[in-house]
Write a protein that holds these residues in place. Sequence first.
Motif, mmCIF file in Angstrom:
data_model
loop_
_atom_site.group_PDB
_atom_site.id
_atom_site.type_symbol
_atom_site.label_atom_id
_atom_site.label_comp_id
_atom_site.label_asym_id
_atom_site.label_seq_id
_atom_site.Cartn_x
_atom_site.Cartn_y
_atom_site.Cartn_z
ATOM 1 N N GLU A 1 0.761 -1.292 -0.079
ATOM 2 C CA GLU A 1 -0.097 -0.132 0.119
ATOM 3 C C GLU A 1 0.795 1.230 -0.044
ATOM 4 O OE1 GLU A 1 -2.405 -0.414 3.476
ATOM 5 O OE2 GLU A 1 -3.650 -1.919 2.610
ATOM 6 N N ILE A 2 1.941 1.251 0.644
ATOM 7 C CA ILE A 2 2.725 2.484 0.687
ATOM 8 C C ILE A 2 3.278 2.763 -0.825
ATOM 9 C CG2 ILE A 2 5.139 3.209 1.464
ATOM 10 C CD1 ILE A 2 4.849 1.447 4.069
ATOM 11 N N ASP A 3 3.852 1.933 -1.506
ATOM 12 C CA ASP A 3 4.146 2.204 -2.831
ATOM 13 C C ASP A 3 4.378 1.025 -3.535
ATOM 14 O OD1 ASP A 3 4.895 3.195 -5.209
ATOM 15 O OD2 ASP A 3 6.108 4.925 -4.480
ATOM 16 N N GLU A 4 3.359 0.647 -4.551
ATOM 17 C CA GLU A 4 3.671 -0.705 -5.289
ATOM 18 C C GLU A 4 4.503 -0.501 -6.411
ATOM 19 O OE1 GLU A 4 0.859 -4.384 -6.971
ATOM 20 O OE2 GLU A 4 -0.037 -2.448 -6.600
ATOM 21 N N ARG A 5 5.076 0.544 -6.739
ATOM 22 C CA ARG A 5 5.949 0.902 -7.802
ATOM 23 C C ARG A 5 7.281 0.834 -7.395
ATOM 24 N NH1 ARG A 5 4.138 6.875 -8.742
ATOM 25 N NH2 ARG A 5 4.466 6.937 -6.493
ATOM 26 N N THR A 6 7.720 0.824 -6.070
ATOM 27 C CA THR A 6 8.882 0.636 -5.891
ATOM 28 C C THR A 6 9.494 -0.844 -5.957
ATOM 29 O OG1 THR A 6 8.643 0.066 -3.455
ATOM 30 C CG2 THR A 6 8.864 2.576 -4.431
ATOM 31 N N ALA A 7 10.695 -1.090 -6.153
ATOM 32 C CA ALA A 7 11.284 -2.602 -5.909
ATOM 33 C C ALA A 7 10.824 -3.414 -4.659
ATOM 34 C CB ALA A 7 12.709 -2.696 -6.240
ATOM 35 N N VAL A 8 10.901 -2.675 -3.350
ATOM 36 C CA VAL A 8 10.426 -3.320 -2.465
ATOM 37 C C VAL A 8 8.802 -3.483 -2.376
ATOM 38 C CG1 VAL A 8 10.028 -3.082 0.081
ATOM 39 C CG2 VAL A 8 12.410 -2.200 -1.154
ATOM 40 N N GLY A 9 8.213 -2.678 -3.137
ATOM 41 C CA GLY A 9 6.750 -2.880 -3.135
ATOM 42 C C GLY A 9 6.214 -3.921 -4.039
ATOM 43 N N GLN A 10 6.937 -3.974 -5.013
ATOM 44 C CA GLN A 10 6.748 -5.063 -6.001
ATOM 45 C C GLN A 10 6.906 -6.339 -5.406
ATOM 46 O OE1 GLN A 10 8.863 -4.118 -9.504
ATOM 47 N NE2 GLN A 10 7.748 -2.240 -9.854
ATOM 48 N N ARG A 11 8.055 -6.410 -4.619
ATOM 49 C CA ARG A 11 8.495 -7.728 -3.856
ATOM 50 C C ARG A 11 7.314 -8.179 -2.774
ATOM 51 N NH1 ARG A 11 13.232 -6.414 -2.481
ATOM 52 N NH2 ARG A 11 13.052 -5.841 -0.147
ATOM 53 N N CYS A 12 6.914 -7.141 -2.083
ATOM 54 C CA CYS A 12 5.996 -7.524 -1.378
ATOM 55 C C CYS A 12 4.677 -7.777 -1.895
ATOM 56 C CB CYS A 12 5.403 -6.385 -0.420
ATOM 57 S SG CYS A 12 6.883 -5.788 0.710
ATOM 58 N N ALA A 13 4.226 -7.224 -2.928
ATOM 59 C CA ALA A 13 3.009 -7.798 -3.737
ATOM 60 C C ALA A 13 3.143 -9.202 -4.208
ATOM 61 C CB ALA A 13 2.865 -6.879 -5.061
ATOM 62 N N ALA A 14 4.290 -9.463 -4.538
ATOM 63 C CA ALA A 14 4.826 -10.713 -5.263
ATOM 64 C C ALA A 14 4.531 -12.084 -4.108
ATOM 65 C CB ALA A 14 5.934 -10.988 -5.763
ATOM 66 N N GLN A 15 4.972 -11.530 -2.976
ATOM 67 C CA GLN A 15 5.175 -12.383 -1.785
ATOM 68 C C GLN A 15 3.470 -12.633 -1.452
ATOM 69 O OE1 GLN A 15 7.546 -14.126 -0.958
ATOM 70 N NE2 GLN A 15 6.697 -14.981 1.195
#
Length: 288
Positions: free
Chosen positions: A269-283
């Motif tokens: 939710e914080i920012d899905e565009r960042t590398a970390v955000g994308q990793r969280c979404a995938a996880q």
Amino acid sequence: MTAATRAGCIRGAAVVSSLCSLLSVASVASVASVAPFTLAACGGAQPAAQADETRSIAEYDLARDAFQHGRLREALAHIEQALALDEDNAEAAYLGALLLLGFCAGDAQSSDCRFDSAEKMARRALEANPEMRDAKNALGVILVHQRRYDEAITVLKPLTEDILYASPEKSWGNLGWAYLLKGSNDEAIDALRRAVAAQPLFCVGQYRLGLAYEKRGELDLAREAFTRAVETDQPECRRLQDAFDARARVAEKRGLVDDARADLERCREIDERTAVGQRCAAQLQTLQ
């Protein structure tokens, strides 16, 4: 005229000018009578040198304003002009180092990210003013980014022992970061605990402390540190994506799947565009 003499002439002229602006008319006449003798050794070059220093300070002020408003390229242009006018402007060189680090903050792989140029700026600031402690800290940060951990430790460790440094959490925190990335977990934990003790609101220090505990296999202590990081009463701390990602990872290792899912959702939710955000979404997809 040597650089030291030139600097002395500039300071002398500035002192006389300041005195004249503060004293009475009668006193000004007395100061004015002394001034020619005080500045006689400076010769005719003094006004030009003072003018260049004044213009350098003005360029630095423009750079600082642009930096504060996120106009990094404009700020850097003013810094280059400031240093062209006065190569000993330590404040300008230090700000130049911060600016160049700013280009790296968004993407360390970008062609705009030049740690070598940032290092030169930091060292230039320290050549002009060896007592500029914030420049020493910045140099340590740059060396960590360059993976020159032993050199960073050499720069940062004396700074942690400097009682005059007003931001000990920075020096301890960056020293701990250098130890952490070097793989010296015990030293990292000691330094990072000192950092957060000096400044409890230092949530990045709490996050790094959690990483050090995690590397040592102390998952409960790691989770506590990550929690303190994201629950620190500062807006930027509550948006520390890396800490939510790390706490989710530890929660999953402990079998706390619901807690891990909640942290991954917050991270996304914080920012899905960042590398970390994308990793969280995938996880998150693996936990459905």
